[in-house]
Design an enzyme around this catalytic site. Structure first.
Site, PDB file in Angstrom:
ATOM      1  N   ASN A  15     -15.278   7.275   5.718  1.00 45.40           N
ATOM      2  CA  ASN A  15     -14.776   7.351   4.353  1.00 45.40           C
ATOM      3  C   ASN A  15     -13.813   8.515   4.123  1.00 45.40           C
ATOM      4  O   ASN A  15     -13.048   8.499   3.162  1.00 45.40           O
ATOM      5  CB  ASN A  15     -15.968   7.478   3.389  1.00 45.40           C
ATOM      6  CG  ASN A  15     -15.550   7.845   1.987  1.00 45.40           C
ATOM      7  OD1 ASN A  15     -14.940   7.052   1.273  1.00 45.40           O
ATOM      8  ND2 ASN A  15     -15.870   9.079   1.574  1.00 45.40           N
ATOM      9  N   TYR A  69      -0.020   6.584   3.043  1.00 45.54           N
ATOM     10  CA  TYR A  69      -1.373   6.158   2.678  1.00 45.54           C
ATOM     11  C   TYR A  69      -1.590   4.675   2.997  1.00 45.54           C
ATOM     12  O   TYR A  69      -2.522   4.302   3.716  1.00 45.54           O
ATOM     13  CB  TYR A  69      -1.615   6.429   1.196  1.00 45.54           C
ATOM     14  CG  TYR A  69      -2.995   6.036   0.718  1.00 45.54           C
ATOM     15  CD1 TYR A  69      -4.103   6.844   0.996  1.00 45.54           C
ATOM     16  CD2 TYR A  69      -3.198   4.868  -0.004  1.00 45.54           C
ATOM     17  CE1 TYR A  69      -5.372   6.484   0.564  1.00 45.54           C
ATOM     18  CE2 TYR A  69      -4.465   4.506  -0.443  1.00 45.54           C
ATOM     19  CZ  TYR A  69      -5.542   5.319  -0.161  1.00 45.54           C
ATOM     20  OH  TYR A  69      -6.804   4.955  -0.582  1.00 45.54           O
ATOM     21  N   SER A 127      -8.259   0.411   1.680  1.00 45.41           N
ATOM     22  CA  SER A 127      -7.679   0.462   0.338  1.00 45.41           C
ATOM     23  C   SER A 127      -6.948  -0.836   0.060  1.00 45.41           C
ATOM     24  O   SER A 127      -6.463  -1.504   0.994  1.00 45.41           O
ATOM     25  CB  SER A 127      -6.689   1.626   0.216  1.00 45.41           C
ATOM     26  OG  SER A 127      -5.927   1.537  -0.982  1.00 45.41           O
ATOM     27  N   GLY A 174     -16.712  12.442   4.681  1.00 45.32           N
ATOM     28  CA  GLY A 174     -16.223  12.613   3.320  1.00 45.32           C
ATOM     29  C   GLY A 174     -17.290  12.261   2.306  1.00 45.32           C
ATOM     30  O   GLY A 174     -17.007  11.827   1.188  1.00 45.32           O
ATOM     31  N   ALA A 185      -1.472   3.898   6.743  1.00 47.90           N
ATOM     32  CA  ALA A 185      -2.707   4.272   7.438  1.00 47.90           C
ATOM     33  C   ALA A 185      -3.835   3.298   7.128  1.00 47.90           C
ATOM     34  O   ALA A 185      -4.589   2.886   8.019  1.00 47.90           O
ATOM     35  CB  ALA A 185      -3.108   5.697   7.054  1.00 47.90           C
ATOM     36  N   LYS A 186      -3.967   2.927   5.855  1.00 50.57           N
ATOM     37  CA  LYS A 186      -5.053   2.035   5.463  1.00 50.57           C
ATOM     38  C   LYS A 186      -4.865   0.632   6.030  1.00 50.57           C
ATOM     39  O   LYS A 186      -5.841  -0.051   6.350  1.00 50.57           O
ATOM     40  CB  LYS A 186      -5.169   1.992   3.944  1.00 50.57           C
ATOM     41  CG  LYS A 186      -5.636   3.305   3.325  1.00 50.57           C
ATOM     42  CD  LYS A 186      -7.004   3.745   3.843  1.00 50.57           C
ATOM     43  CE  LYS A 186      -7.548   4.941   3.072  1.00 50.57           C
ATOM     44  NZ  LYS A 186      -8.880   5.377   3.569  1.00 50.57           N
TER      45      LYS A 186
END
Length: 264
Positions: free
Chosen positions: A96, A171, A148, A18, A174-175
């Site tokens: 990333n 989100y 995050s 990324g 997952a983080k």
């Protein structure tokens, strides 16, 4: 060693997944400025090439560009083979890459949930699993996983305007997994001399969001102790630390770059 020597990445080969994205661009700029050869991996073929040209012009950096789908094992294997053939090793891996849809808990579909977990968490595992043999050929191998603040705190539901600006439940889940995987890898890869740390940014809304919803951006700014949202360049110091010998006695850590958001 002095600080300049500790942060010198001359001769190092670094891969950023990324790498042509919003945060990835600043990460690549940091590595280029410190002297590394920067390998930019992305789903797109054109954006990495444009960034590579700029890194060469501004920092004199050697670069490589690659198209990869981190959710596809064969694609990650092909990327690894190319890097091995061209460079023989890898010194720095920055996981990333991210993509996903905005969703509330009510609106998220099973397909969106699975996709987000596949990219945000499984993608980190896939890249680390396949690329680790290249890291073992380095004298100072480093992995940095971009997590995050929402991997260790919950979003405040009062701040978000419906689905368009919502933070999806997938989100943060997952983080959080990325942060725990970082600690696991730091333990189990230490025998091979690989240091593994995470970096947790927040809040870093896209430029498009900043232009569309000033009231939302103000709420994000007010939530942070430092009174503003994050700019991608705010990550550069932490990236320089974690990717270099300046952090040579650090592993298994999660560094928060969030303007003090998580303090209260």
């Amino acid at each position: 060693m002095n600080l300049k020597d500790l942060q010198n990445l001359t001769g190092k080969v670094a891969l950023v997944t990324g790498g042509a994205g919003y945060l990835g661009t600043s990460i690549c700029e940091t590595l280029a400025e410190l002297g590394a050869t920067v390998l930019i991996a992305s789903r797109s073929e054109e954006k990495p090439k444009l960034l590579a040209q700029r890194l060469k012009a501004e920092y004199g950096a050697d670069t490589g560009t690659y198209a990869v789908d981190i959710t596809n094992i064969d694609s990650v294997k092909a990327l690894t083979s190319k890097i091995e053939a061209e460079y023989g090793r890898l010194d720095i891996l920055v996981n990333n890459a991210w993509s996903g849809n905005k969703n509330t808990f009510e609106s998220i579909s099973y397909e969106d949930w699975k996709y987000d977990i596949d990219v945000c968490l499984n993608g980190v595992f896939n890249c680390t699993k396949e690329i680790k043999p290249l890291l073992t050929k380095s004298d100072d191998p480093v992995i940095v996983n971009i997590a995050s603040m929402y991997g260790h705190i919950a979003p405040d539901y009062r701040m978000y305007d419906g689905k368009r600006y919502a933070n999806p439940p997938s989100y943060g889940a997952a983080k959080a997994g990325v942060i725990q995987l970082t600690k696991y890898l730091a333990s189990f890869l230490s025998e091979e001399g690989i240091r593994v740390n995470a970096l947790s940014p927040g809040a870093f809304p896209f430029k498009s969001t900043q232009g569309e919803n000033a009231a939302f951006i103000q709420r994000l700014s007010d939530k942070a102790i430092l009174g503003r949202i994050g700019d991608p360049d705010d990550l550069k110091g932490a990236v320089a630390l974690l990717c270099s010998q300046a952090s040579r006695f650090m592993t298994g850590q999660n560094i928060c770059v969030d303007g003090g958001w998580a303090v209260w």
